[in-house]
Motif scaffolding. Structure first.
Motif, PDB file in Angstrom:
ATOM      1  N   ALA A 138       0.852  -1.193   0.000  1.00  0.00           N
ATOM      2  CA  ALA A 138       0.000   0.000   0.000  1.00  0.00           C
ATOM      3  C   ALA A 138       0.886   1.241   0.000  1.00  0.00           C
ATOM      4  O   ALA A 138       1.973   1.249   0.578  1.00  0.00           O
ATOM      5  CB  ALA A 138      -0.910  -0.003   1.225  1.00  0.00           C
ATOM      6  N   ASP A 139       0.409   2.300  -0.631  1.00  0.00           N
ATOM      7  CA  ASP A 139       1.204   3.526  -0.678  1.00  0.00           C
ATOM      8  C   ASP A 139       1.205   4.182   0.707  1.00  0.00           C
ATOM      9  O   ASP A 139       0.275   4.024   1.495  1.00  0.00           O
ATOM     10  CB  ASP A 139       0.685   4.475  -1.759  1.00  0.00           C
ATOM     11  N   ASN A 140       2.255   4.929   0.981  1.00  0.00           N
ATOM     12  CA  ASN A 140       2.421   5.545   2.294  1.00  0.00           C
ATOM     13  C   ASN A 140       1.375   6.616   2.583  1.00  0.00           C
ATOM     14  O   ASN A 140       1.076   6.880   3.748  1.00  0.00           O
ATOM     15  CB  ASN A 140       3.836   6.102   2.448  1.00  0.00           C
ATOM     16  N   ASP A 141       0.801   7.238   1.550  1.00  0.00           N
ATOM     17  CA  ASP A 141      -0.271   8.213   1.779  1.00  0.00           C
ATOM     18  C   ASP A 141      -1.468   7.545   2.463  1.00  0.00           C
ATOM     19  O   ASP A 141      -2.087   8.123   3.368  1.00  0.00           O
ATOM     20  CB  ASP A 141      -0.721   8.859   0.467  1.00  0.00           C
ATOM     21  N   THR A 142      -1.784   6.334   2.042  1.00  0.00           N
ATOM     22  CA  THR A 142      -2.886   5.586   2.662  1.00  0.00           C
ATOM     23  C   THR A 142      -2.586   5.314   4.126  1.00  0.00           C
ATOM     24  O   THR A 142      -3.438   5.514   4.993  1.00  0.00           O
ATOM     25  CB  THR A 142      -3.120   4.252   1.910  1.00  0.00           C
ATOM     26  N   VAL A 143      -1.369   4.877   4.413  1.00  0.00           N
ATOM     27  CA  VAL A 143      -0.978   4.581   5.792  1.00  0.00           C
ATOM     28  C   VAL A 143      -1.008   5.859   6.624  1.00  0.00           C
ATOM     29  O   VAL A 143      -1.496   5.852   7.766  1.00  0.00           O
ATOM     30  CB  VAL A 143       0.414   3.908   5.834  1.00  0.00           C
ATOM     31  N   ASN A 144      -0.528   6.958   6.069  1.00  0.00           N
ATOM     32  CA  ASN A 144      -0.541   8.234   6.791  1.00  0.00           C
ATOM     33  C   ASN A 144      -1.969   8.680   7.128  1.00  0.00           C
ATOM     34  O   ASN A 144      -2.225   9.168   8.233  1.00  0.00           O
ATOM     35  CB  ASN A 144       0.151   9.329   5.973  1.00  0.00           C
ATOM     36  N   MET A 145      -2.884   8.517   6.185  1.00  0.00           N
ATOM     37  CA  MET A 145      -4.278   8.898   6.431  1.00  0.00           C
ATOM     38  C   MET A 145      -4.893   8.040   7.532  1.00  0.00           C
ATOM     39  O   MET A 145      -5.623   8.544   8.382  1.00  0.00           O
ATOM     40  CB  MET A 145      -5.105   8.794   5.145  1.00  0.00           C
ATOM     41  N   ARG A 146      -4.590   6.761   7.526  1.00  0.00           N
ATOM     42  CA  ARG A 146      -5.152   5.863   8.541  1.00  0.00           C
ATOM     43  C   ARG A 146      -4.553   6.173   9.918  1.00  0.00           C
ATOM     44  O   ARG A 146      -5.247   6.116  10.928  1.00  0.00           O
ATOM     45  CB  ARG A 146      -4.920   4.397   8.175  1.00  0.00           C
ATOM     46  N   GLU A 147      -3.276   6.510   9.948  1.00  0.00           N
ATOM     47  CA  GLU A 147      -2.647   6.881  11.222  1.00  0.00           C
ATOM     48  C   GLU A 147      -3.333   8.131  11.787  1.00  0.00           C
ATOM     49  O   GLU A 147      -3.674   8.185  12.975  1.00  0.00           O
ATOM     50  CB  GLU A 147      -1.156   7.133  11.036  1.00  0.00           C
ATOM     51  N   SER A 148      -3.546   9.128  10.958  1.00  0.00           N
ATOM     52  CA  SER A 148      -4.200  10.358  11.393  1.00  0.00           C
ATOM     53  C   SER A 148      -5.624  10.071  11.874  1.00  0.00           C
ATOM     54  O   SER A 148      -6.077  10.628  12.886  1.00  0.00           O
ATOM     55  CB  SER A 148      -4.211  11.376  10.256  1.00  0.00           C
ATOM     56  N   PHE A 149      -6.327   9.202  11.176  1.00  0.00           N
ATOM     57  CA  PHE A 149      -7.674   8.809  11.588  1.00  0.00           C
ATOM     58  C   PHE A 149      -7.660   8.257  13.011  1.00  0.00           C
ATOM     59  O   PHE A 149      -8.455   8.668  13.868  1.00  0.00           O
ATOM     60  CB  PHE A 149      -8.239   7.762  10.613  1.00  0.00           C
ATOM     61  N   TRP A 150      -6.756   7.315  13.294  1.00  0.00           N
ATOM     62  CA  TRP A 150      -6.702   6.693  14.619  1.00  0.00           C
ATOM     63  C   TRP A 150      -6.267   7.684  15.702  1.00  0.00           C
ATOM     64  O   TRP A 150      -6.752   7.626  16.832  1.00  0.00           O
ATOM     65  CB  TRP A 150      -5.799   5.465  14.599  1.00  0.00           C
ATOM     66  N   LYS A 151      -5.386   8.604  15.362  1.00  0.00           N
ATOM     67  CA  LYS A 151      -5.000   9.638  16.338  1.00  0.00           C
ATOM     68  C   LYS A 151      -6.214  10.468  16.736  1.00  0.00           C
ATOM     69  O   LYS A 151      -6.388  10.799  17.911  1.00  0.00           O
ATOM     70  CB  LYS A 151      -3.925  10.557  15.756  1.00  0.00           C
ATOM     71  N   ASN A 152      -7.050  10.806  15.761  1.00  0.00           N
ATOM     72  CA  ASN A 152      -8.253  11.586  16.034  1.00  0.00           C
ATOM     73  C   ASN A 152      -9.266  10.782  16.849  1.00  0.00           C
ATOM     74  O   ASN A 152      -9.813  11.268  17.835  1.00  0.00           O
ATOM     75  CB  ASN A 152      -8.907  12.078  14.741  1.00  0.00           C
ATOM     76  N   VAL A 153      -9.527   9.569  16.425  1.00  0.00           N
ATOM     77  CA  VAL A 153     -10.530   8.738  17.087  1.00  0.00           C
ATOM     78  C   VAL A 153     -10.141   8.442  18.538  1.00  0.00           C
ATOM     79  O   VAL A 153     -10.968   8.522  19.438  1.00  0.00           O
ATOM     80  CB  VAL A 153     -10.732   7.412  16.307  1.00  0.00           C
ATOM     81  N   LEU A 154      -8.873   8.119  18.764  1.00  0.00           N
ATOM     82  CA  LEU A 154      -8.425   7.735  20.104  1.00  0.00           C
ATOM     83  C   LEU A 154      -7.893   8.911  20.919  1.00  0.00           C
ATOM     84  O   LEU A 154      -7.481   8.733  22.063  1.00  0.00           O
ATOM     85  CB  LEU A 154      -7.360   6.640  19.993  1.00  0.00           C
ATOM     86  N   MET A 155      -7.896  10.096  20.301  1.00  0.00           N
ATOM     87  CA  MET A 155      -7.464  11.335  20.979  1.00  0.00           C
ATOM     88  C   MET A 155      -6.078  11.167  21.629  1.00  0.00           C
ATOM     89  O   MET A 155      -5.888  11.441  22.806  1.00  0.00           O
ATOM     90  CB  MET A 155      -8.505  11.752  22.025  1.00  0.00           C
ATOM     91  N   THR A 156      -5.122  10.745  20.813  1.00  0.00           N
ATOM     92  CA  THR A 156      -3.781  10.497  21.345  1.00  0.00           C
ATOM     93  C   THR A 156      -2.834  11.677  21.185  1.00  0.00           C
ATOM     94  O   THR A 156      -1.673  11.578  21.603  1.00  0.00           O
ATOM     95  CB  THR A 156      -3.152   9.254  20.679  1.00  0.00           C
TER      96      THR A 156
END
Length: 165
Positions: A138-156
């Protein structure tokens, strides 16, 4: 490791009756064994156990963690704060987890700051789990977007967690 010279005929002795005779002969630095890899959904390790897996290069763990990228979570059980990170290198989770096994903090500023406060030994109790698996190609842009999603959801992100970005 407990030593006890048990000579009674009873198959299942009651520990309460024998506890004063039990002698702690050794406290192992490492667990006697690490369970085999049982799937990405079941990864929930203390960093101390991760160090053992990496040091022993357990083949089932290495094969599984090397074959995918993704998002992981590190949780500090002492205060409940967490850190969301990504494993996006060519060796997937294995490569990223090797960095944690060697340094504990994985070069993350928020985790480094916490270790400076509490020391390295308590940090070995931090828990690491896999939140999401992504194909190794998978391209790194996809991984970066998913990382940002989880940071927001879990408020880390600070001040609630250890993510500083």
């Amino acid at each position: 490791m407990i030593n006890y010279d048990y000579r009674d005929r009873q198959t299942y002795p009651y520990a309460e009756k024998h506890r004063d005779l039990l002698i702690v002969s050794e406290i192992l630095k490492e667990p006697a064994s690490i369970e085999s890899f049982d799937g990405y959904r079941d990864v929930n390790l203390a960093l101390a156990d991760l160090q053992i897996i990496i040091a022993r290069e357990l083949p089932d763990w290495r094969a599984a963690l090397s074959s995918v990228k993704g998002i992981y979570l590190i949780t500090d059980p002492e205060n409940g704060k967490s850190y969301v990170g990504k494993a996006d290198g060519i060796s997937g989770f294995w490569g990223r987890f090797c960095q944690y096994a060697n340094s504990i903090h994985g070069m993350n500023r928020g985790l480094i700051s916490r270790i400076e406060d509490i020391g390295a030994e308590p940090a070995l109790n931090w828990r690491i789990t896999i939140l999401e698996v992504v194909d190794l190609y998978a391209d790194n842009d996809t991984v970066n977007m998913r990382e940002s999603f989880w940071k927001n959801v879990l408020m880390t992100r600070a001040p609630f967690g250890y993510n500083l970005n």
